[in-house]
Scaffold this motif. Structure first.
Motif, mmCIF file in Angstrom:
data_model
loop_
_atom_site.group_PDB
_atom_site.id
_atom_site.type_symbol
_atom_site.label_atom_id
_atom_site.label_comp_id
_atom_site.label_asym_id
_atom_site.label_seq_id
_atom_site.Cartn_x
_atom_site.Cartn_y
_atom_site.Cartn_z
ATOM 1 N N SER A 178 0.455 -1.480 -0.076
ATOM 2 C CA SER A 178 -0.133 -0.334 0.451
ATOM 3 C C SER A 178 0.598 1.460 0.094
ATOM 4 O O SER A 178 0.618 2.386 -0.383
ATOM 5 N N ASN A 179 2.033 1.020 0.439
ATOM 6 C CA ASN A 179 3.145 2.619 0.106
ATOM 7 C C ASN A 179 4.087 2.437 -0.851
ATOM 8 O O ASN A 179 4.300 3.215 -1.073
ATOM 9 N N VAL A 180 3.347 1.315 -1.816
ATOM 10 C CA VAL A 180 4.278 1.074 -3.722
ATOM 11 C C VAL A 180 2.776 2.201 -4.375
ATOM 12 O O VAL A 180 2.085 1.958 -4.911
ATOM 13 N N VAL A 181 3.374 3.276 -4.623
ATOM 14 C CA VAL A 181 2.749 4.225 -5.355
ATOM 15 C C VAL A 181 2.797 5.287 -6.335
ATOM 16 O O VAL A 181 4.273 5.159 -6.754
ATOM 17 N N THR A 182 2.359 6.179 -6.860
ATOM 18 C CA THR A 182 2.595 7.047 -7.941
ATOM 19 C C THR A 182 3.224 8.752 -7.382
ATOM 20 O O THR A 182 1.996 8.360 -6.617
ATOM 21 N N HIS A 183 4.354 9.331 -8.113
ATOM 22 C CA HIS A 183 4.398 10.312 -7.965
ATOM 23 C C HIS A 183 2.736 11.463 -7.810
ATOM 24 O O HIS A 183 2.122 12.474 -7.241
ATOM 25 N N GLU A 184 1.430 10.812 -9.052
ATOM 26 C CA GLU A 184 0.473 11.561 -9.343
ATOM 27 C C GLU A 184 -0.639 11.011 -7.622
ATOM 28 O O GLU A 184 -1.046 12.824 -7.155
ATOM 29 N N MET A 185 -0.279 10.283 -7.335
ATOM 30 C CA MET A 185 -1.581 9.863 -6.009
ATOM 31 C C MET A 185 -0.925 10.894 -4.704
ATOM 32 O O MET A 185 -1.721 11.479 -4.368
ATOM 33 N N ILE A 186 0.356 11.079 -4.461
ATOM 34 C CA ILE A 186 1.234 11.670 -3.591
ATOM 35 C C ILE A 186 1.217 13.329 -4.043
ATOM 36 O O ILE A 186 0.782 14.484 -2.989
ATOM 37 N N ARG A 187 0.761 13.503 -5.008
ATOM 38 C CA ARG A 187 0.756 15.031 -5.710
ATOM 39 C C ARG A 187 -1.157 15.555 -5.102
ATOM 40 O O ARG A 187 -1.096 16.685 -4.823
ATOM 41 N N HIS A 188 -1.550 14.381 -4.858
ATOM 42 C CA HIS A 188 -2.878 14.524 -5.473
ATOM 43 C C HIS A 188 -3.272 14.567 -3.532
ATOM 44 O O HIS A 188 -4.001 15.587 -2.851
ATOM 45 N N ASN A 189 -2.666 13.782 -2.760
ATOM 46 C CA ASN A 189 -2.858 13.794 -0.960
ATOM 47 C C ASN A 189 -2.693 15.673 -0.737
ATOM 48 O O ASN A 189 -3.122 15.635 -0.085
ATOM 49 N N TYR A 190 -1.138 16.126 -1.406
ATOM 50 C CA TYR A 190 -0.962 17.423 -1.123
ATOM 51 C C TYR A 190 -1.937 18.056 -1.249
ATOM 52 O O TYR A 190 -2.714 18.670 -0.914
ATOM 53 N N MET A 191 -2.448 18.782 -2.609
ATOM 54 C CA MET A 191 -3.798 18.884 -2.950
ATOM 55 C C MET A 191 -4.617 19.281 -1.899
ATOM 56 O O MET A 191 -5.750 20.280 -2.153
ATOM 57 N N GLU A 192 -5.065 18.151 -2.178
ATOM 58 C CA GLU A 192 -6.190 18.113 -1.002
ATOM 59 C C GLU A 192 -5.927 18.852 0.312
ATOM 60 O O GLU A 192 -6.724 19.139 0.480
ATOM 61 N N ARG A 193 -4.893 18.419 1.150
ATOM 62 C CA ARG A 193 -4.248 19.406 2.074
ATOM 63 C C ARG A 193 -4.411 20.859 2.065
ATOM 64 O O ARG A 193 -4.602 21.412 2.654
ATOM 65 N N TYR A 194 -3.384 20.885 0.728
ATOM 66 C CA TYR A 194 -3.940 22.736 0.301
ATOM 67 C C TYR A 194 -4.223 23.244 -0.558
ATOM 68 O O TYR A 194 -3.484 23.112 -2.252
#
Length: 198
Positions: free
Chosen positions: A152-168
């Motif tokens: 579950s901790n193997v992800v794409t750059h898009e996924m972690i960027r999306h998480n950031y955009m949801e927070r900010y």
């Protein structure tokens, strides 16, 4: 007596050569050390996850230049060419600059606790080759086991960027870049699951 010792030593050497040959054949892909200058000299990577990217550049030479030349201030741990050759730019414990503004499992600054892998090419134009996927599995499975990284901790750059955009949501500085597609991500994940379950 000396002749017997010599024969036994010769047989032992032959056995070792055969054994080494078999071990080498288990590692199907060439690994080339290609150190990057772009990494943190102060921090140590916690290694809790893996971020998958694609280079979106036309040649492996252009990708390696982009990820190693100091003027570019970007880097990763491993680049996997279309023939499966792996270019090792940094060891897992090194903090490289591949994730940018990012959040994984509620934690920001993913560079500090993830390994970055770049697939040569642009998956929006061409799918990953079978060699790229097999090589990624060959590289990743030992690391997942060594550092106890869940799939579950193997992800794409898009996924972690999306998480950031949801927070900010008001942070408009987050670059919307071309990234590895979800179908290709799932191909890699399916191959990883098969290998781990095997």
């Amino acid at each position: 007596m000396f002749r017997l010792f010599y024969i036994l030593a010769l047989l032992a050497c032959l056995f070792l050569l055969v054994s080494c040959g078999e071990k080498t054949s288990e590692s199907h892909y060439m690994e080339i050390q290609y150190p990057t200058q772009n990494y943190s000299r102060e921090l140590v990577n916690d290694v809790e996850g893996v971020i998958l990217h694609h280079t979106a550049l036309p040649t492996i030479e252009a990708s390696l230049d982009m990820l190693t030349l100091p003027k570019n201030i970007v880097s990763t741990h491993c680049v996997i060419d279309t023939d499966g050759t792996r270019y090792i730019l940094a060891e897992p414990g090194t903090v490289t600059f591949h994730a940018g503004k990012s959040v994984l499992n509620g934690r920001e600054r993913c560079n500090e606790f993830t390994i970055g892998i770049e697939f040569q090419g642009n998956t929006q134009e061409q799918p990953l080759t079978e060699d790229q996927i097999r090589s990624a599995v060959e590289y990743l499975v030992p690391l997942l086991r060594m550092y106890h990284i869940p799939l579950s901790n193997v992800v794409t750059h898009e996924m972690i960027r999306h998480n950031y955009m949801e927070r900010y949501p008001d942070d408009h500085r987050v670059k919307d870049k071309c990234d590895i597609t979800q179908p290709e991500y799932h191909r890699v994940m399916d191959a990883l699951r098969l290998k781990i379950e095997d």
